[in-house]
Scaffold this motif. Structure first.
Motif, PDB file in Angstrom:
ATOM      1  N   LEU A  87     -11.965  70.734  59.948  1.00 40.58           N
ATOM      2  CA  LEU A  87     -10.566  70.580  60.789  1.00 40.58           C
ATOM      3  C   LEU A  87     -10.891  70.794  62.271  1.00 40.58           C
ATOM      4  O   LEU A  87     -10.425  70.394  63.065  1.00 40.58           O
ATOM      5  CB  LEU A  87      -9.955  71.005  60.117  1.00 40.58           C
ATOM      6  CG  LEU A  87      -8.324  71.681  60.062  1.00 40.58           C
ATOM      7  CD1 LEU A  87      -7.845  70.388  60.171  1.00 40.58           C
ATOM      8  CD2 LEU A  87      -7.842  73.596  59.618  1.00 40.58           C
ATOM      9  N   ALA A  88     -11.437  72.606  62.815  1.00 40.47           N
ATOM     10  CA  ALA A  88     -11.581  72.444  63.963  1.00 40.47           C
ATOM     11  C   ALA A  88     -11.922  71.553  65.173  1.00 40.47           C
ATOM     12  O   ALA A  88     -11.764  70.840  65.966  1.00 40.47           O
ATOM     13  CB  ALA A  88     -12.468  73.503  64.211  1.00 40.47           C
ATOM     14  N   GLN A 140      -9.598  68.758  65.497  1.00 41.23           N
ATOM     15  CA  GLN A 140      -8.500  68.753  65.838  1.00 41.23           C
ATOM     16  C   GLN A 140      -8.825  68.976  67.290  1.00 41.23           C
ATOM     17  O   GLN A 140      -8.201  69.220  68.599  1.00 41.23           O
ATOM     18  CB  GLN A 140      -8.137  70.832  65.843  1.00 41.23           C
ATOM     19  CG  GLN A 140      -7.517  70.915  64.707  1.00 41.23           C
ATOM     20  CD  GLN A 140      -6.729  72.446  63.803  1.00 41.23           C
ATOM     21  OE1 GLN A 140      -7.291  73.023  63.598  1.00 41.23           O
ATOM     22  NE2 GLN A 140      -5.613  72.538  63.671  1.00 41.23           N
ATOM     23  N   TYR A 141     -10.256  69.341  68.034  1.00 40.54           N
ATOM     24  CA  TYR A 141     -10.555  69.128  69.165  1.00 40.54           C
ATOM     25  C   TYR A 141     -10.899  67.960  69.698  1.00 40.54           C
ATOM     26  O   TYR A 141     -10.151  67.666  70.753  1.00 40.54           O
ATOM     27  CB  TYR A 141     -11.880  70.007  69.537  1.00 40.54           C
ATOM     28  CG  TYR A 141     -12.897  69.193  70.932  1.00 40.54           C
ATOM     29  CD1 TYR A 141     -12.159  70.698  71.576  1.00 40.54           C
ATOM     30  CD2 TYR A 141     -13.257  68.636  70.433  1.00 40.54           C
ATOM     31  CE1 TYR A 141     -13.381  70.535  72.917  1.00 40.54           C
ATOM     32  CE2 TYR A 141     -14.078  68.222  72.175  1.00 40.54           C
ATOM     33  CZ  TYR A 141     -14.191  69.804  73.262  1.00 40.54           C
ATOM     34  OH  TYR A 141     -14.335  69.409  74.051  1.00 40.54           O
ATOM     35  N   GLU A 142     -10.554  67.095  68.777  1.00 40.01           N
ATOM     36  CA  GLU A 142     -11.103  65.630  69.046  1.00 40.01           C
ATOM     37  C   GLU A 142      -9.243  64.962  69.259  1.00 40.01           C
ATOM     38  O   GLU A 142      -9.089  63.950  70.354  1.00 40.01           O
ATOM     39  CB  GLU A 142     -11.471  65.273  67.772  1.00 40.01           C
ATOM     40  CG  GLU A 142     -12.168  63.669  68.314  1.00 40.01           C
ATOM     41  CD  GLU A 142     -12.638  63.014  66.524  1.00 40.01           C
ATOM     42  OE1 GLU A 142     -12.848  61.911  66.832  1.00 40.01           O
ATOM     43  OE2 GLU A 142     -13.380  63.777  66.714  1.00 40.01           O
ATOM     44  N   LEU A 143      -8.391  65.443  68.637  1.00 41.18           N
ATOM     45  CA  LEU A 143      -7.096  64.213  68.474  1.00 41.18           C
ATOM     46  C   LEU A 143      -6.175  64.477  69.944  1.00 41.18           C
ATOM     47  O   LEU A 143      -6.776  62.932  70.549  1.00 41.18           O
ATOM     48  CB  LEU A 143      -6.317  65.440  67.902  1.00 41.18           C
ATOM     49  CG  LEU A 143      -4.701  64.630  67.583  1.00 41.18           C
ATOM     50  CD1 LEU A 143      -4.571  63.224  66.895  1.00 41.18           C
ATOM     51  CD2 LEU A 143      -3.754  66.062  66.464  1.00 41.18           C
ATOM     52  N   ARG A 184      -6.952  62.417  58.106  1.00 43.34           N
ATOM     53  CA  ARG A 184      -7.864  63.206  57.611  1.00 43.34           C
ATOM     54  C   ARG A 184      -7.663  65.125  57.729  1.00 43.34           C
ATOM     55  O   ARG A 184      -7.857  65.271  57.097  1.00 43.34           O
ATOM     56  CB  ARG A 184      -9.565  62.801  58.436  1.00 43.34           C
ATOM     57  CG  ARG A 184      -9.832  61.614  58.020  1.00 43.34           C
ATOM     58  CD  ARG A 184     -10.311  61.145  58.943  1.00 43.34           C
ATOM     59  NE  ARG A 184     -12.161  62.194  59.754  1.00 43.34           N
ATOM     60  CZ  ARG A 184     -12.750  61.581  60.939  1.00 43.34           C
ATOM     61  NH1 ARG A 184     -12.573  61.029  61.802  1.00 43.34           N
ATOM     62  NH2 ARG A 184     -13.774  62.103  60.604  1.00 43.34           N
ATOM     63  N   MET A 185      -7.061  65.071  58.660  1.00 42.96           N
ATOM     64  CA  MET A 185      -7.120  66.699  58.984  1.00 42.96           C
ATOM     65  C   MET A 185      -5.494  67.035  57.849  1.00 42.96           C
ATOM     66  O   MET A 185      -5.709  68.689  57.380  1.00 42.96           O
ATOM     67  CB  MET A 185      -5.649  66.417  60.457  1.00 42.96           C
ATOM     68  CG  MET A 185      -6.610  66.259  61.550  1.00 42.96           C
ATOM     69  SD  MET A 185      -6.003  66.898  63.141  1.00 42.96           S
ATOM     70  CE  MET A 185      -5.219  68.057  63.138  1.00 42.96           C
ATOM     71  N   ARG A 216      -6.343  70.117  55.708  1.00 43.93           N
ATOM     72  CA  ARG A 216      -6.023  71.454  55.594  1.00 43.93           C
ATOM     73  C   ARG A 216      -5.101  71.651  54.001  1.00 43.93           C
ATOM     74  O   ARG A 216      -4.668  72.422  53.634  1.00 43.93           O
ATOM     75  CB  ARG A 216      -4.515  70.897  56.682  1.00 43.93           C
ATOM     76  CG  ARG A 216      -4.560  71.305  57.633  1.00 43.93           C
ATOM     77  CD  ARG A 216      -3.533  71.480  58.295  1.00 43.93           C
ATOM     78  NE  ARG A 216      -3.566  71.568  60.077  1.00 43.93           N
ATOM     79  CZ  ARG A 216      -3.161  70.865  60.812  1.00 43.93           C
ATOM     80  NH1 ARG A 216      -3.108  69.933  60.595  1.00 43.93           N
ATOM     81  NH2 ARG A 216      -3.755  71.554  62.251  1.00 43.93           N
ATOM     82  N   SER A 217      -4.605  70.762  53.072  1.00 47.42           N
ATOM     83  CA  SER A 217      -4.342  70.685  51.903  1.00 47.42           C
ATOM     84  C   SER A 217      -5.222  71.467  50.823  1.00 47.42           C
ATOM     85  O   SER A 217      -4.617  72.061  50.355  1.00 47.42           O
ATOM     86  CB  SER A 217      -3.613  69.359  50.972  1.00 47.42           C
ATOM     87  OG  SER A 217      -3.426  68.532  50.066  1.00 47.42           O
ATOM     88  N   GLU A 218      -6.043  70.744  51.008  1.00 45.29           N
ATOM     89  CA  GLU A 218      -7.228  71.369  50.527  1.00 45.29           C
ATOM     90  C   GLU A 218      -7.757  72.406  50.992  1.00 45.29           C
ATOM     91  O   GLU A 218      -8.158  73.722  49.877  1.00 45.29           O
ATOM     92  CB  GLU A 218      -8.876  70.727  50.885  1.00 45.29           C
ATOM     93  CG  GLU A 218     -10.084  71.137  49.698  1.00 45.29           C
ATOM     94  CD  GLU A 218     -10.901  70.061  49.900  1.00 45.29           C
ATOM     95  OE1 GLU A 218     -12.126  70.127  49.061  1.00 45.29           O
ATOM     96  OE2 GLU A 218     -10.518  69.219  50.125  1.00 45.29           O
ATOM     97  N   LEU A 219      -7.357  73.171  52.078  1.00 47.78           N
ATOM     98  CA  LEU A 219      -7.312  75.258  52.705  1.00 47.78           C
ATOM     99  C   LEU A 219      -6.368  75.519  52.082  1.00 47.78           C
ATOM    100  O   LEU A 219      -6.813  76.527  51.617  1.00 47.78           O
ATOM    101  CB  LEU A 219      -7.719  74.711  54.219  1.00 47.78           C
ATOM    102  CG  LEU A 219      -9.351  74.326  55.114  1.00 47.78           C
ATOM    103  CD1 LEU A 219      -8.775  74.468  56.304  1.00 47.78           C
ATOM    104  CD2 LEU A 219     -10.064  75.546  54.391  1.00 47.78           C
ATOM    105  N   GLU A 220      -5.332  74.942  52.143  1.00 41.81           N
ATOM    106  CA  GLU A 220      -4.305  75.476  51.100  1.00 41.81           C
ATOM    107  C   GLU A 220      -4.649  76.211  50.139  1.00 41.81           C
ATOM    108  O   GLU A 220      -3.950  77.200  49.823  1.00 41.81           O
ATOM    109  CB  GLU A 220      -3.027  74.596  51.435  1.00 41.81           C
ATOM    110  CG  GLU A 220      -1.997  74.609  53.073  1.00 41.81           C
ATOM    111  CD  GLU A 220      -1.307  74.318  52.796  1.00 41.81           C
ATOM    112  OE1 GLU A 220      -0.669  73.738  51.755  1.00 41.81           O
ATOM    113  OE2 GLU A 220      -0.841  73.755  53.906  1.00 41.81           O
TER     114      GLU A 220
END
Length: 416
Positions: A121-122, A125-128, A163-164, A168-172
């Motif tokens: 995820l990080a 987020q860096y790539e977006l 993908r993010m 995020r859904s899985e991390l939630e």
């Protein structure tokens, strides 16, 4: 072993001492990622839009690459995608910045499903925000193509966003499980204590010494990536002590967001042990404490903090006294310890005990019976028994949380 050249551009009005500390930190990060640092290059100037450094300095860098043949060039400064592309075209070497280096370290040390998701995820987020530039570079020779550049940009950026969203859904889901576990631990009478602090302050060494375990601890940045939790008895109170990932200067918000579930171990604690390396000079400690407070400030306004001055075996007593007294509000509830020798642990535990959520103390008496004995066993599990007398009646003097006290009173009333 991998090799690298380190590069840092200093702002013209920046302090030399701060620049030196930042370069030292970049070197430690590179070494933590497994790089041999072959050379360091600095330049003081305002950033160049195309190369970040001046063109002449980039040519100098290219000459270094020819002679030293490093695997990568690592910049301390954040670089745009176009700057990375332009520099790599001249130097013919892979270029990364400090945050990509941190992601490399995290990716190497991510061993669990959750930590791998957080790292991915990080990275996304860096790539977006760089997606448009990446596509421009990849497709600049194909701009007249049938899809047109806009189609590629939208598709690539949308793929990253999708993908993010999935991660995020899985991390939630994982986060809800962790929150349920945390509530369960609270309900079982455990208070939560978390170790926080700048990376390499000695948190893992202190954790090992307090719980008498052997969690990996090295003199290296980001040794701890996955939180580790163990039980610790603090003057009769059972607490759960958690070792967490270290902070670092300029930690971007997207990295904090990505590691939210890990950092929640700090944000949801009852007491936070903010560990500092007291052997560093006063100004360095002050700057690192500022970084820690800025990272935690929004979430920790109502949480008790104990500032743990670790590594006191490495400095003189008068130096320690000066540093502890000079930091003021940045170092609430200061305690000096040596994780290496165990000095100061009694005072640290006393400080933790004083700041834990308060328990009430009560005396109860109820007739002896098999049910009464099971209640006594339950009270021993959930509270701190100061005195108990067995006879025709059982008299028990104990300390516990409100809920336990109320339930014990109710159970005693049923037996009377």
């Amino acid at each position: 072993m991998k090799s690298a050249i380190l590069v840092k551009r200093n702002d013209p009005r920046s302090e030399d001492e701060k620049n030196m500390l930042q370069l030292n930190e970049l070197r430690e990060l590179a070494e933590a990622a497994g790089y041999e640092v072959m050379c360091e290059l600095t330049q003081t100037r305002h950033p160049d839009r195309k190369f970040h450094l001046g063109r002449g300095k980039v040519d100098e860098l290219a000459q270094m690459v020819v002679h030293l043949k490093p695997d990568k060039i690592i910049f301390h400064n954040p670089l745009s995608t176009m700057q990375i592309y332009n520099i790599s075209e001249i130097c013919r070497c892979e270029i990364i910045d400090k945050f990509q280096l941190i992601l490399e370290i995290f990716a190497t040390r991510a061993t669990t499903h959750r930590s791998k998701l957080q790292v991915e995820l990080a990275r996304l987020q860096y790539e977006l925000p760089r997606a448009r530039a990446v596509i421009s570079i990849l497709k600049k020779d194909e701009r007249p193509g049938f899809m047109g550049l806009g189609g590629y940009e939208d598709s690539y950026a949308q793929d990253i966003k999708n993908r993010m969203t999935r991660i995020r859904s899985e991390l939630e889901t994982i986060q809800k499980d962790n929150e349920a576990l945390r509530i369960h631990r609270h309900s079982k009478g455990f208070s939560l204590v978390a170790l926080a602090g700048y990376t390499n302050a000695g948190k893992s060494t202190l954790f090992n010494a307090l719980v008498d375990e052997n969690v990996e601890s090295k003199d290296m940045l980001f040794t701890t990536l996955l939180p580790t939790t163990r039980s610790l008895n603090v003057e009769g109170r059972d607490v759960l002590l958690t070792d967490t990932v270290g902070f670092i200067e300029d930690l971007p918000h997207w990295m904090v967001d990505a590691f939210r579930s890990t950092l929640d171990e700090i944000f949801l604690a009852d007491v936070v042990l903010l560990v500092v390396d007291s052997s560093e000079d006063l100004e360095n400690i002050r700057k690192k404490l500022l970084v820690c407070h800025e990272t935690m400030w929004d979430q920790l306004q109502d949480v008790a903090i104990v500032t743990v001055f670790n590594k006191i075996d490495l400095i003189e007593e008068d130096e320690l006294t000066e540093r502890m007294s000079s930091l003021g509000y940045l170092a609430p509830n200061p305690v000096a310890v040596s994780a290496k020798s165990g000095f100061g642990f009694d005072e640290l535990k006393a400080q933790i005990h004083d700041l834990l959520p308060k328990w009430e103390r009560i005396s109860l008496s109820f007739p002896m019976s098999e049910k009464a004995m099971s209640i006594v066993a339950w009270i021993f599990d959930e509270g701190l028994v100061h005195n108990i007398k067995y006879g025709k009646d059982i008299s028990i003097d104990f300390e516990a949380r409100d809920k336990i006290i109320n339930k014990a009173i109710s159970l005693a009333a049923e037996l009377s």
